[in-house]
Design an enzyme around this catalytic site. Structure first.
Site, PDB file in Angstrom:
ATOM      1  N   THR A 183      -0.880   7.704  -1.127  1.00 33.38           N
ATOM      2  CA  THR A 183      -2.176   7.605  -1.811  1.00 33.38           C
ATOM      3  C   THR A 183      -3.091   6.552  -1.200  1.00 33.38           C
ATOM      4  OG1 THR A 183      -1.413   5.931  -3.385  1.00 33.38           O
ATOM      5  CG2 THR A 183      -1.033   8.239  -3.964  1.00 33.38           C
ATOM      6  N   ARG A 186       0.827  -1.193   0.000  1.00 35.58           N
ATOM      7  CA  ARG A 186       0.000   0.000   0.000  1.00 35.58           C
ATOM      8  C   ARG A 186       0.868   1.251   0.000  1.00 35.58           C
ATOM      9  NH1 ARG A 186      -4.548   1.130   4.567  1.00 35.58           N
ATOM     10  NH2 ARG A 186      -2.712   1.354   5.895  1.00 35.58           N
ATOM     11  N   ASP A 207       3.080  -7.634   9.946  1.00 36.70           N
ATOM     12  CA  ASP A 207       4.072  -7.444  10.985  1.00 36.70           C
ATOM     13  C   ASP A 207       3.893  -8.446  12.111  1.00 36.70           C
ATOM     14  OD1 ASP A 207       5.396  -5.390   9.716  1.00 36.70           O
ATOM     15  OD2 ASP A 207       4.277  -3.805  10.736  1.00 36.70           O
ATOM     16  N   ASP A 250      -1.195  -4.362  12.254  1.00 38.17           N
ATOM     17  CA  ASP A 250      -0.677  -4.787  10.959  1.00 38.17           C
ATOM     18  C   ASP A 250      -0.492  -6.301  10.973  1.00 38.17           C
ATOM     19  OD1 ASP A 250       1.362  -5.522   8.905  1.00 38.17           O
ATOM     20  OD2 ASP A 250       1.308  -3.373   8.504  1.00 38.17           O
TER      21      ASP A 250
END
Length: 209
Positions: A108, A104, A203, A200
């Site tokens: 943006t 990602r 992670d 996340d």
């Protein structure tokens, strides 16, 4: 509109709550992701086609049901989707595995593709796309688009945690796929993270943060 299934099984709900906890270790997180995926897989694949096959038991010959023809392709969205693959393979070990790599863009918030490798016979298989999180839906939408461009047409999407925004976006972009979620959360924050979510997933699976 896509066919959307939200799992309410007590074991899935319990394990998802453990998954969310900040105190859950990387090892425990990986194990929980695999266990939840197995539980979801059992129900989401109940429409796999069967055929009559003659076998021989220690007692006699008999005709029984077995999976028919080409079976399954599992396609994780890298990298977090890798954590869900073994949960599916433990139930359907003959499945082939493809990979779609995305990240990602932090500015943006849009998915950026960097890798796509799918089984050569992807058009003949039931395809299960896996990613622990369905946030904005951008990565899932693009992954399904990629698969369709290679001829894939029987597609299911499995995720552990989804935001309503992601479900809406994915189902509108690809109304012909089935979507399966363990939990649907409140929504997205200003950084497009799911709330309350679990952080996340990549992670936490790989211990990189």
């Amino acid at each position: 509109m896509s066919n959307i299934t939200i799992f309410d099984h007590p074991l899935i709900q319990h394990k998802t709550s453990l998954l969310r906890q900040k105190s859950t270790t990387n090892k425990e997180f990986r194990e929980l992701v695999e266990e939840i995926t197995m539980l979801m897989c059992y129900e989401s694949l109940r429409d796999l086609p069967l055929e009559d096959v003659e076998i021989e038991t220690p007692i006699t010959k008999t005709t029984q049901k077995m999976l028919k023809g080409k079976k399954l392709a599992v396609v994780p969205i890298l990298r977090a989707g890798l954590g869900m693959v073994n949960g599916l393979l433990r139930l359907v070990p003959s499945a082939k595995v493809g990979h779609i790599g995305m990240y990602r863009d932090e500015v943006t918030m849009q998915p950026m593709e960097y890798y796509c490798k799918l089984p050569a016979d992807i058009d003949k298989r039931l395809i299960v796309v896996v990613d622990p999180m369905l946030a904005t839906g951008g990565s899932a939408i693009d992954a399904v688009r990629q698969i369709k461009s290679y001829g894939g047409n029987q597609i299911k999407f499995l995720c552990l945690i989804a935001a309503p925004e992601g479900i809406k976006a994915l189902s509108e972009a690809h109304p012909d796929i089935d979507i399966f979620c363990a939990n649907v959360d409140q929504g997205l924050n200003e950084n497009c993270y799911i709330v309350p979510g679990l952080g996340d997933a990549g992670d936490r699976i790989f211990g990189t943060k």
